[in-house]
Scaffold this motif. Sequence first.
Motif, mmCIF file in Angstrom:
data_model
loop_
_atom_site.group_PDB
_atom_site.id
_atom_site.type_symbol
_atom_site.label_atom_id
_atom_site.label_comp_id
_atom_site.label_asym_id
_atom_site.label_seq_id
_atom_site.Cartn_x
_atom_site.Cartn_y
_atom_site.Cartn_z
ATOM 1 N N ALA A 160 0.822 -1.218 0.000
ATOM 2 C CA ALA A 160 0.000 0.000 0.000
ATOM 3 C C ALA A 160 0.854 1.265 0.000
ATOM 4 C CB ALA A 160 -0.942 0.004 1.197
ATOM 5 N N SER A 161 2.020 1.197 0.626
ATOM 6 C CA SER A 161 2.903 2.368 0.689
ATOM 7 C C SER A 161 3.772 2.493 -0.562
ATOM 8 C CB SER A 161 3.770 2.316 1.944
ATOM 9 O OG SER A 161 4.604 1.172 1.927
ATOM 10 N N ALA A 190 -5.035 -12.278 -0.733
ATOM 11 C CA ALA A 190 -4.683 -11.878 -2.097
ATOM 12 C C ALA A 190 -5.472 -10.663 -2.563
ATOM 13 C CB ALA A 190 -4.883 -13.044 -3.060
ATOM 14 N N ASP A 191 -6.769 -10.659 -2.341
ATOM 15 C CA ASP A 191 -7.596 -9.546 -2.828
ATOM 16 C C ASP A 191 -7.182 -8.229 -2.181
ATOM 17 O OD1 ASP A 191 -8.964 -11.347 -4.407
ATOM 18 O OD2 ASP A 191 -10.718 -11.473 -3.092
ATOM 19 N N ARG A 192 -6.939 -8.249 -0.876
ATOM 20 C CA ARG A 192 -6.527 -7.034 -0.170
ATOM 21 C C ARG A 192 -5.194 -6.516 -0.683
ATOM 22 N NH1 ARG A 192 -7.038 -8.095 6.243
ATOM 23 N NH2 ARG A 192 -5.600 -6.336 6.258
ATOM 24 N N ILE A 193 -4.244 -7.431 -0.850
ATOM 25 C CA ILE A 193 -2.898 -7.029 -1.256
ATOM 26 C C ILE A 193 -2.896 -6.549 -2.709
ATOM 27 C CG2 ILE A 193 -0.560 -7.914 -1.659
ATOM 28 C CD1 ILE A 193 -0.958 -9.540 0.989
ATOM 29 N N GLU A 194 -3.629 -7.224 -3.580
ATOM 30 C CA GLU A 194 -3.712 -6.780 -4.976
ATOM 31 C C GLU A 194 -4.403 -5.420 -5.086
ATOM 32 O OE1 GLU A 194 -5.470 -10.326 -6.617
ATOM 33 O OE2 GLU A 194 -3.497 -11.258 -6.923
ATOM 34 N N ALA A 225 -3.977 0.657 -5.882
ATOM 35 C CA ALA A 225 -4.112 2.012 -5.329
ATOM 36 C C ALA A 225 -2.755 2.709 -5.242
ATOM 37 C CB ALA A 225 -4.768 1.949 -3.954
ATOM 38 N N ALA A 226 -1.725 1.997 -4.805
ATOM 39 C CA ALA A 226 -0.390 2.598 -4.687
ATOM 40 C C ALA A 226 0.137 3.040 -6.050
ATOM 41 C CB ALA A 226 0.583 1.613 -4.034
ATOM 42 N N GLU A 227 -0.057 2.192 -7.059
ATOM 43 C CA GLU A 227 0.395 2.547 -8.406
ATOM 44 C C GLU A 227 -0.400 3.747 -8.934
ATOM 45 O OE1 GLU A 227 1.225 0.620 -12.818
ATOM 46 O OE2 GLU A 227 -0.024 -0.505 -11.409
#
Length: 142
Positions: free
Chosen positions: A91-92, A107-111, A116-118
Motif C-alpha cells: 500500500a505504501s 490476495a484480494d486485499r494485497i492486490e 491504489a499505490a500505483e
Amino acid sequence: MPSGDCVLSFVIDGDSVRCADGREIRLLSIDAPEIAQEPWGARARDELLRVAPVGTTLGVEYDAVRVDTFDRDLAYLFLPGGDMLNEHMVASGYALAFVIPPNRRYADRIEAAEAAAEAEGRGLWAEWGFTCRPADFRQGRC
C-alpha cells in the motif's frame, strides 16, 4: 488468526526478516526490490524498518504452505495495533503483490493495495522503482 509472535531482530530486505528466535520469515504475497537493485531495495528495507523497528513484536499468521524451498517461514506479519505489514509494504508503494497459490488468504486485499499505490504514485511508483520488477531482476532480465 495470528499464530505466535516474532520479535524482530533483523530486517533482511523489504520482504524478509529475522526473528529473535532465529526464524527467517518471508512475507507472503509480496515482492520487494532486491538489495542489489540500488537504490530501490534499500528504500524498501528502510520503509519496513520505519514501521517495524528492531525489537517490534509482530503477530505471525501462516497460510496453506508454511515453509519455502529456502527453509524460510512464509507468513503474514501483523504490527502492534493489528495492521498487516505485508499489506502496508504494498500500500505504501515499496513492494508489489506477488501471490503464489495456494497461499491466497489476503490476495484480494494485497492486490487492491498495489492498484491504489500505483494509481496514486506512492513510494517507488513515484520514482520508477518498479521499471524492473524484482522477479525479473532475480531472473537476470533487467
